[in-house]
Scaffold this motif. Structure first.
Motif, mmCIF file in Angstrom:
data_model
loop_
_atom_site.group_PDB
_atom_site.id
_atom_site.type_symbol
_atom_site.label_atom_id
_atom_site.label_comp_id
_atom_site.label_asym_id
_atom_site.label_seq_id
_atom_site.Cartn_x
_atom_site.Cartn_y
_atom_site.Cartn_z
ATOM 1 N N ILE A 94 0.658 -1.149 0.081
ATOM 2 C CA ILE A 94 0.020 0.064 -0.023
ATOM 3 C C ILE A 94 0.935 1.330 0.067
ATOM 4 C CG2 ILE A 94 -2.042 -1.096 1.102
ATOM 5 C CD1 ILE A 94 -1.182 0.262 3.533
ATOM 6 N N ARG A 95 2.271 1.001 0.108
ATOM 7 C CA ARG A 95 3.083 2.261 0.121
ATOM 8 C C ARG A 95 3.720 2.701 -1.263
ATOM 9 N NH1 ARG A 95 1.097 4.283 4.827
ATOM 10 N NH2 ARG A 95 0.944 2.430 6.577
ATOM 11 N N THR A 96 3.362 1.788 -2.268
ATOM 12 C CA THR A 96 3.751 2.029 -3.419
ATOM 13 C C THR A 96 3.463 3.274 -4.151
ATOM 14 O OG1 THR A 96 2.193 0.636 -4.583
ATOM 15 C CG2 THR A 96 4.179 -0.430 -3.922
ATOM 16 N N MET A 97 4.189 3.687 -5.427
ATOM 17 C CA MET A 97 3.458 5.256 -5.834
ATOM 18 C C MET A 97 2.272 4.493 -6.578
ATOM 19 S SD MET A 97 4.908 7.840 -5.754
ATOM 20 C CE MET A 97 3.941 8.828 -7.395
ATOM 21 N N GLU A 98 2.021 3.659 -7.248
ATOM 22 C CA GLU A 98 0.805 3.119 -7.750
ATOM 23 C C GLU A 98 -0.273 3.412 -7.057
ATOM 24 O OE1 GLU A 98 -0.911 -0.464 -10.466
ATOM 25 O OE2 GLU A 98 0.299 -0.987 -8.839
ATOM 26 N N VAL A 99 -0.020 2.901 -5.759
ATOM 27 C CA VAL A 99 -1.252 3.240 -4.790
ATOM 28 C C VAL A 99 -1.423 4.639 -4.495
ATOM 29 C CG1 VAL A 99 -2.167 2.790 -2.386
ATOM 30 C CG2 VAL A 99 -1.391 0.937 -3.844
ATOM 31 N N ARG A 160 11.025 14.069 0.704
ATOM 32 C CA ARG A 160 10.769 13.299 1.860
ATOM 33 C C ARG A 160 10.431 12.106 1.083
ATOM 34 N NH1 ARG A 160 7.977 16.935 6.626
ATOM 35 N NH2 ARG A 160 9.985 18.079 7.268
ATOM 36 N N ARG A 161 9.311 11.925 0.522
ATOM 37 C CA ARG A 161 8.788 10.766 -0.011
ATOM 38 C C ARG A 161 9.625 10.012 -1.040
ATOM 39 N NH1 ARG A 161 5.858 6.565 0.509
ATOM 40 N NH2 ARG A 161 4.525 6.113 -1.216
ATOM 41 N N PHE A 162 10.451 10.845 -1.881
ATOM 42 C CA PHE A 162 11.396 10.480 -2.718
ATOM 43 C C PHE A 162 12.467 9.671 -2.031
ATOM 44 C CE2 PHE A 162 15.493 11.140 -4.949
ATOM 45 C CZ PHE A 162 15.272 10.766 -6.233
ATOM 46 N N ASP A 163 12.942 10.193 -0.706
ATOM 47 C CA ASP A 163 14.059 9.769 -0.195
ATOM 48 C C ASP A 163 13.546 8.289 0.482
ATOM 49 O OD1 ASP A 163 15.616 11.840 -0.811
ATOM 50 O OD2 ASP A 163 15.253 12.844 1.104
ATOM 51 N N LYS A 168 13.993 2.423 0.103
ATOM 52 C CA LYS A 168 13.388 1.160 0.217
ATOM 53 C C LYS A 168 13.780 0.369 -1.172
ATOM 54 C CE LYS A 168 9.164 2.146 2.773
ATOM 55 N NZ LYS A 168 7.554 2.190 2.697
ATOM 56 N N GLY A 169 14.528 0.862 -2.018
ATOM 57 C CA GLY A 169 15.117 0.295 -3.187
ATOM 58 C C GLY A 169 14.134 0.273 -4.297
#
Length: 228
Positions: A94-99, A160-163, A168-169
């Motif tokens: 649920i933490r992916t950019m797609e979501v 912050r989101r980018f980092d 997380k790779g």
């Protein structure tokens, strides 16, 4: 010391969850991530192909709401909550950019919000909880004893989101994330049901230039003021 309800609202990627989790662990409260609940519904939509070129298949999603079960369990190693969707641990997914890029329109649907708010209020009946989100102090717990509204510039939140994603790779584009942050802000502030806004009795925190430790200390002081 009396037990209270703590509502932490604010913009996406401004560190609300980190603050809320740390405070809950430090003072022995239960932490509930309301944003994770909307992300779980969004993941359900993605997995069940409810996003179409025309938008969300709202008829099918509304029918499915009674079958969408969301719960939290503590990770025994980190002591942080993990999100479960229909019994499956979906915390990472649920933490992916797609979501992230699909969650705001799902969260804006009135029947989704009604279902999530009802569940959140059930979770918070006993007090001694910290919940963060977009409408916790205005819609979910309007009588919360401590309300915080967190903000930061869009650029700082995107960084912050980018980092976080890079750590997380995961592949990430700063420009894509910044655009997503701005789009989510617009949707969150302009949705018809429970738009993002600062409650009149909420304390404002702009954490653009604060360290995590400085934020933790600030929040702990507000907690002590509210409980003494």
């Amino acid at each position: 010391m009396k037990k209270i309800t703590i509502a932490i609202d604010g913009y996406s990627s401004c560190g609300k969850s980190t603050m809320a989790k740390d405070l809950a662990r430090e003072v022995g409260y239960i932490y509930i991530d309301s944003g994770a609940m909307y992300r779980a519904v969004t993941l359900y939509c993605l997995e069940n192909e409810l996003f179409t070129p025309e938008g969300i298949n709202t008829d099918e999603l509304e029918k499915a709401m009674s079958d969408i079960q969301i719960s939290f369990q503590l990770n025994p190693d980190t002591q942080r909550p993990m999100t479960f969707l229909n019994g499956v641990n979906v915390e990472e997914r649920i933490r992916t950019m797609e979501v992230s890029s699909h969650v705001s329109p799902v969260a804006a649907l009135p029947f989704v919000r009604a279902a999530m708010v009802k569940l959140q209020q059930e979770m918070g009946k006993e007090k001694g909880i910290v919940m963060d989100g977009r409408d916790i102090g205005t819609a979910v717990f309007p009588d919360a004893e401590l309300k915080i509204f967190v903000t930061a510039s869009a650029e700082i939140r995107a960084q912050r989101r980018f980092d976080e994603l890079k750590a997380k790779g995961q592949e990430a584009s700063f420009e894509e994330i910044l655009q997503n942050v701005k789009e989510r802000d617009h949707i969150d502030q302009n949705r018809a049901v429970s738009p993002l806004r600062q409650a009149e009795d909420a304390i404002l925190l702009d954490n653009s230039h604060l360290t995590i430790e400085e934020q933790k200390q600030w929040l702990k002081e507000r907690f002590e003021e509210a409980t003494n």
